[in-house]
Design an enzyme around this catalytic site. Structure first.
Site, PDB file in Angstrom:
ATOM      1  N   SER A 144     -19.064 -24.670  -2.674  1.00  0.00           N
ATOM      2  CA  SER A 144     -18.742 -23.891  -1.482  1.00  0.00           C
ATOM      3  C   SER A 144     -17.452 -23.101  -1.719  1.00  0.00           C
ATOM      4  O   SER A 144     -17.388 -22.271  -2.634  1.00  0.00           O
ATOM      5  CB  SER A 144     -18.654 -24.822  -0.271  1.00  0.00           C
ATOM      6  OG  SER A 144     -18.548 -24.104   0.934  1.00  0.00           O
ATOM      7  N   ASP A 286     -30.269 -22.976   2.333  1.00  0.00           N
ATOM      8  CA  ASP A 286     -28.838 -22.838   2.632  1.00  0.00           C
ATOM      9  C   ASP A 286     -28.653 -21.555   3.434  1.00  0.00           C
ATOM     10  O   ASP A 286     -28.837 -20.454   2.911  1.00  0.00           O
ATOM     11  CB  ASP A 286     -28.056 -22.775   1.318  1.00  0.00           C
ATOM     12  CG  ASP A 286     -26.537 -22.751   1.524  1.00  0.00           C
ATOM     13  OD1 ASP A 286     -26.085 -22.424   2.637  1.00  0.00           O
ATOM     14  OD2 ASP A 286     -25.811 -23.031   0.553  1.00  0.00           O
ATOM     15  N   HIS A 316     -26.582 -26.427   2.984  1.00  0.00           N
ATOM     16  CA  HIS A 316     -25.310 -26.143   2.331  1.00  0.00           C
ATOM     17  C   HIS A 316     -24.599 -27.422   1.889  1.00  0.00           C
ATOM     18  O   HIS A 316     -23.777 -27.396   0.965  1.00  0.00           O
ATOM     19  CB  HIS A 316     -24.410 -25.360   3.291  1.00  0.00           C
ATOM     20  CG  HIS A 316     -23.196 -24.774   2.639  1.00  0.00           C
ATOM     21  ND1 HIS A 316     -23.262 -23.751   1.724  1.00  0.00           N
ATOM     22  CD2 HIS A 316     -21.876 -25.075   2.775  1.00  0.00           C
ATOM     23  CE1 HIS A 316     -22.036 -23.444   1.316  1.00  0.00           C
ATOM     24  NE2 HIS A 316     -21.182 -24.236   1.933  1.00  0.00           N
TER      25      HIS A 316
END
Length: 341
Positions: A144, A286, A316
């Site tokens: 991320s 995601d 995610h």
């Protein structure tokens, strides 16, 4: 490209504790000045934890904006870490065979109320490596926000990195995801207007949890009829969301959340500038980092890039949940460089 510079001004004595034969856990911090892209020179503190054998190759593990320097429990620091099942005996990131370095992102303490660029984080990491005497990283594993920082590090400090693994992080934010984050920041602003900062921050985190996960997961976990509580309808997922909001508020300053959330939306790189071998990991479903954006990143990388795709109900957050599959990807990404498992 005008690279920001970083210079150490003062260091603090780290705590170093031996674990087993040849393995140590070190936790410390340094004071530094980082020349930030949007704010000029700013004093910061870089807090880190380094676990593993002194002679082992160094791997940096960097997570999302709520991650921190403590990735897994060990004998020296027994509290639970944010990557507990990934940094463990027998895993690719086993501290017995790798030195695992993690650090708190600058701004995570809430003391830096200016725009923070992912390039600033990369320069801060380079400064930390200088302080620790680490010339080159065997690998940087970024998830991320950490993947965005890893991309900047690979561009700005390319000679210091052999391999990048970028999980759920593309070369630019998707407009849909940026809109989600903008609304979350507005929730914080509404809370501030009502002198209820914690309520605003909790609501922002609850919105974020919906974007991290998938409808499929919620369908499995919270498929129950609503209840009437004091004459109001309460749906099954609300307890989970309330707990997530309260947990986040307990450990996150409001300014830290706002500035790091903005930092995601400031991120932009040209993939053709990234010359380090890079494994891009995408997750079908995601909603924050769509598969198509990861494909675009890999296409821009050319022969330096490769793509791995996971399908997971965790969206995610798959990096934190699909540890066996992520570990297998890391094994293929890291071990071919001459290291043994």
């Amino acid at each position: 490209m005008g690279f920001a510079t970083a210079a150490a001004s003062r260091s603090f004595t780290p705590a170093s504790v031996p674990l087993d034969a040849g393995t140590h856990a070190v936790r410390g911090e340094i004071a530094a000045v980082v020349n930030m892209r949007h704010a000029g020179p700013r004093p910061v503190r870089l807090r880190y934890e380094l676990v593993g054998r002194a002679d082992a190759p160094v791997v940096v593990l960097a997570g999302g904006i709520s991650a921190h320097r403590h990735v897994a429990a060990n004998a020296a620091f027994p509290e639970k870490g944010w990557a507990e099942d990934l940094v463990a005996a027998g895993r690719t990131l086993d501290p017995a065979s790798r030195r695992i370095l993690a650090f708190d992102f600058i701004g995570a303490d809430g003391a830096l109320d200016v725009p923070i660029d992912t390039a600033d984080q990369a320069d801060a990491l380079a400064l930390l490596l200088d302080h620790l005497g680490i010339a080159q990283l065997h690998c940087l594993v970024g998830y991320s926000y950490g993947a965005l920082v890893g991309q900047q590090f690979a561009i700005r400090h390319r000679q210091r990195l052999r391999t990048l693994v970028a999980v759920s992080g593309a070369h630019r934010p998707h407009p849909y995801a940026a809109a989600w984050r903008a609304l979350q920041r507005r929730a914080v602003a509404l809370g501030q207007l009502q002198c209820a900062d914690n309520l605003g921050l909790a609501l922002a985190r609850q919105f974020a949890m919906l974007s991290y996960r998938t409808p499929e997961e919620f369908g499995e976990r919270f498929d129950a009829p609503p209840e009437l509580v004091n004459g109001r309808v309460r749906v099954a997922a609300e307890d989970y969301l309330d707990a997530a909001g309260a947990q986040y508020v307990a450990r996150t300053p409001v300014d830290a959340y706002l500035r790091l959330s903005e930092s995601i939306d400031l991120h932009r790189i040209d993939p053709t500038d990234l010359h380090v071998p890079t494994v891009v990991v995408a997750v079908e479903g995601d909603r924050l980092v769509p598969l198509a954006d990861c494909v675009g990143l890999v296409e821009g990388l050319g022969p330096r890039g490769s793509l791995r795709v996971l399908r997971s109900p965790y969206g995610h957050d798959a990096f934190l949940k699909e540890t066996d599959r992520i570990d297998a990807i890391l094994a293929n990404a890291i071990r071919p460089l001459g290291e043994t498992a």
